[in-house]
Design a protein around this motif. Structure first.
Motif, short mmCIF file in Angstrom:
data_model
loop_
_atom_site.label_atom_id
_atom_site.label_comp_id
_atom_site.label_asym_id
_atom_site.label_seq_id
_atom_site.Cartn_x
_atom_site.Cartn_y
_atom_site.Cartn_z
N ILE A 152 0.85 -1.19 0.00
CA ILE A 152 0.00 0.00 0.00
C ILE A 152 0.89 1.24 0.00
CG2 ILE A 152 -1.61 1.35 1.41
CD1 ILE A 152 -2.79 -1.20 2.39
N VAL A 153 0.55 2.19 -0.84
CA VAL A 153 1.24 3.48 -0.79
C VAL A 153 0.21 4.59 -0.56
CG1 VAL A 153 3.25 2.82 -2.18
CG2 VAL A 153 1.23 3.66 -3.35
N MET A 154 0.51 5.44 0.41
CA MET A 154 -0.38 6.60 0.65
C MET A 154 0.09 7.69 -0.32
SD MET A 154 -2.47 5.55 2.98
CE MET A 154 -3.35 7.10 3.03
N MET A 155 -0.24 7.50 -1.59
CA MET A 155 0.22 8.42 -2.63
C MET A 155 -0.91 8.83 -3.55
SD MET A 155 3.89 6.99 -3.88
CE MET A 155 5.19 6.57 -2.73
N GLY A 156 -2.15 8.64 -3.09
CA GLY A 156 -3.27 9.06 -3.91
C GLY A 156 -3.52 10.55 -3.71
N GLN A 187 -2.00 12.59 -11.48
CA GLN A 187 -3.07 12.86 -12.45
C GLN A 187 -4.46 12.75 -11.82
OE1 GLN A 187 -2.17 10.12 -15.72
NE2 GLN A 187 -1.34 11.85 -16.86
N LEU A 188 -4.49 12.36 -10.54
CA LEU A 188 -5.80 12.15 -9.92
C LEU A 188 -6.47 13.48 -9.64
CD1 LEU A 188 -5.04 9.24 -7.43
CD2 LEU A 188 -5.58 9.18 -9.87
N LYS A 189 -7.66 13.58 -10.12
CA LYS A 189 -8.44 14.77 -9.83
C LYS A 189 -9.90 14.45 -10.07
CE LYS A 189 -9.44 19.45 -10.81
NZ LYS A 189 -9.49 20.56 -11.70
N THR A 190 -10.74 14.84 -9.16
CA THR A 190 -12.17 14.69 -9.40
C THR A 190 -12.80 16.03 -9.11
OG1 THR A 190 -12.52 14.05 -7.13
CG2 THR A 190 -12.29 12.28 -8.72
N SER A 191 -13.65 16.47 -9.98
CA SER A 191 -14.32 17.75 -9.72
C SER A 191 -15.48 17.87 -10.68
CB SER A 191 -13.36 18.91 -9.94
OG SER A 191 -13.17 19.10 -11.32
N ALA A 192 -16.28 18.89 -10.45
CA ALA A 192 -17.45 19.09 -11.28
C ALA A 192 -17.08 19.29 -12.74
CB ALA A 192 -18.24 20.28 -10.77
#
Ligand code: SAH
Ligand code: SF4
Length: 422
Positions: free
Chosen positions: A209-213, A393-398
């Motif tokens: 497990i990596v806490m890299m999100g 690259q992780l991104k969540t938004s409207a």
């Protein structure tokens, strides 16, 4: 040509003390039932007592529930075979064992998987699974968004929505095990005897497990610690702390506690070797500078040659990638006598990012200088780029697709497929 960098000199750098919205860890659902996911044994026990069990019963049942919940991944009280049949409906009336909702699951051509998840209060976040020949790594998020604004990171363009709760953090690991079909089978009484070796021998895909999100884990310290304790608990998910890595952009005041209270491997997002450049691209550097950061690394409990600290270094063209930078990196690591390895990460672009990735020759030259100094400096192969699952690259938004739009597109695709088949 590189786009102009935003002027970041006036940017505020929020710290640990800044108020960060987080829901209470126990919020009964609309039907009044309490979700046990993320709760430690004593909390489960207290809830059982509040619901009317005597102290002895509550202690026993809490132990059993903990085991089914975290070790076996069971979500249905009816499957808890050592709990009396009459007791199970009593539990089901009062409690529930949840998981984050899956909004969308994507599969990359290289085997990487990304899940878009949703909290019960409707916020979306992401987790990524990266399979390799000898291991499978789950990249776990700690916050929705991030308060920091590293210039090369897509998550950094989101505002911080809120911290994830322990249940939402451990829930990612549990959901991954659900999806990969990886809960240990067998009878409950084997639990105490199960060693890590037997565990691995059961052919697991998810080994690390990596806490890299999304997010800065050390700005959500308590929840990350509580979640990882459930992951490391031998009666819980039973994953060794040696297989867990926490990555921080350099929240110096929390690093000692991270070592003492969590004790997992540490990765540090260094990314630059001069104050000028690091101030610009990793703005938390204005609060905690390179020297302070490297001293905290040198003091990190349990860092030694067997458990080296990983220094992450994103390769940005014309920004931090010269031979002189590489030599300065070596000098700094030597000066602080750090048991270190360096992870060179080719920059993963995202729409609107103001950076470019260094050329392969530049990366090779940088890597060779560090390597020749006796420090391992592998270049990390980007994974899951086609589904935007790679580092940063992780991104969540409207502004991303709405659920309705995704549903519409799915319906259209199905229609097209039907038409084509007709
Ligand atoms: N907030 C923590 C952990 C999440 S980021 C941290 O910053 O360490 C995980 C790693 O991905 C960090 O080293 C981060 O700097 C790196 N990263 C972020 N955006 C990137 C990008 N676009 N390309 C390559 N690496 C990136
Ligand atoms: Fe936040 Fe880490 Fe991205 Fe920086 S690199 S903005 S700390 S998630």
């Amino acid at each position: 040509m590189q786009a102009a960098m935003p002027d970041t000199t006036l940017m505020t750098i929020p710290g640990q003390v800044d108020p960060v919205p987080a829901p209470r860890d126990i919020t009964p659902r609309e039907d009044g039932r309490v979700d046990l996911l993320g709760l430690p044994r004593p909390r489960i026990r207290a809830l059982l007592e509040e619901a009317g069990l005597d102290a002895k019963q509550a202690k026993l049942r809490a132990k059993q529930l903990f085991h089914w919940l975290y070790h076996r991944g069971v979500t249905d009280f009816d499957a808890m075979s050592d709990i009396a049949k009459t007791m199970r409906p009593w539990l089901a009336e009062r409690f529930v064992i949840g998981r984050p909702d899956i909004v969308e699951a994507q599969h990359s051509s290289d085997g990487t998987r990304k899940w878009l998840l949703r909290t019960s209060d409707g916020h979306e976040f992401e987790m990524v699974f990266i399979p390799d020949a000898d291991r499978g790594t789950l990249c776990v998020s700690s916050q929705i968004g991030c308060t920091l604004n590293c210039t090369f990171c897509h998550t950094g363009t989101m505002r911080l929505v809120r911290n994830l709760t322990p249940g939402e953090i451990v829930g990612q690991v549990m959901l991954a095990r659900d999806s990969l079909g990886e809960w240990p089978k067998g009878k409950m009484d084997f639990a105490a005897e199960e060693s890590e070796v037997e565990y691995r021998a059961d052919g697991r895909l998810l080994t690390n497990i990596v806490m890299m999100g999304m997010g800065e884990p050390l700005y959500n310290f308590d929840n990350v610690r509580d979640a990882l304790q459930l992951v490391m608990d031998g009666e819980g998910l039973a994953l060794s702390k040696r297989r867990i890595t926490l990555s921080t952009s350099g929240v110096v005041p929390m690093m000692a506690r991270c070592g003492e209270e969590i004790g997992v491997n540490l990765a540090v997002s260094l990314h630059a070797v001069t104050k000028e450049v690091r101030d610009e691209i990793v703005p938390i550097n204005r609060k905690y500078g390179i020297e302070e950061l490297l001293q905290a690394c040198a003091d990190y409990p349990s860092a030694n040659n067997a458990r080296r600290i990983t220094f992450e270094y994103v390769m940005l063209k014309d920004k931090n990638d010269t031979d002189a930078d590489a030599r300065e990196l070596v000098r700094l690591l030597r000066q602080y006598d750090l048991p270190a390895k360096v992870n060179l990460i080719p920059f993963n672009p995202w729409p609107g990012s103001a950076h470019e990735c260094s050329t392969p020759e530049r990366i090779r030259s940088f890597s060779a200088i560090v390597f020749d100094a006796g420090i391992s400096a592998p270049v990390r192969t980007p994974r899951g780029r086609d589904i935007d699952a790679a580092c940063g690259q992780l991104k969540t938004s409207a502004e991303k697709k709405s659920r309705a739009q995704r549903d519409r597109e799915a319906a259209e695709t199905a229609e097209t497929a039907e038409t084509a088949a007709a």
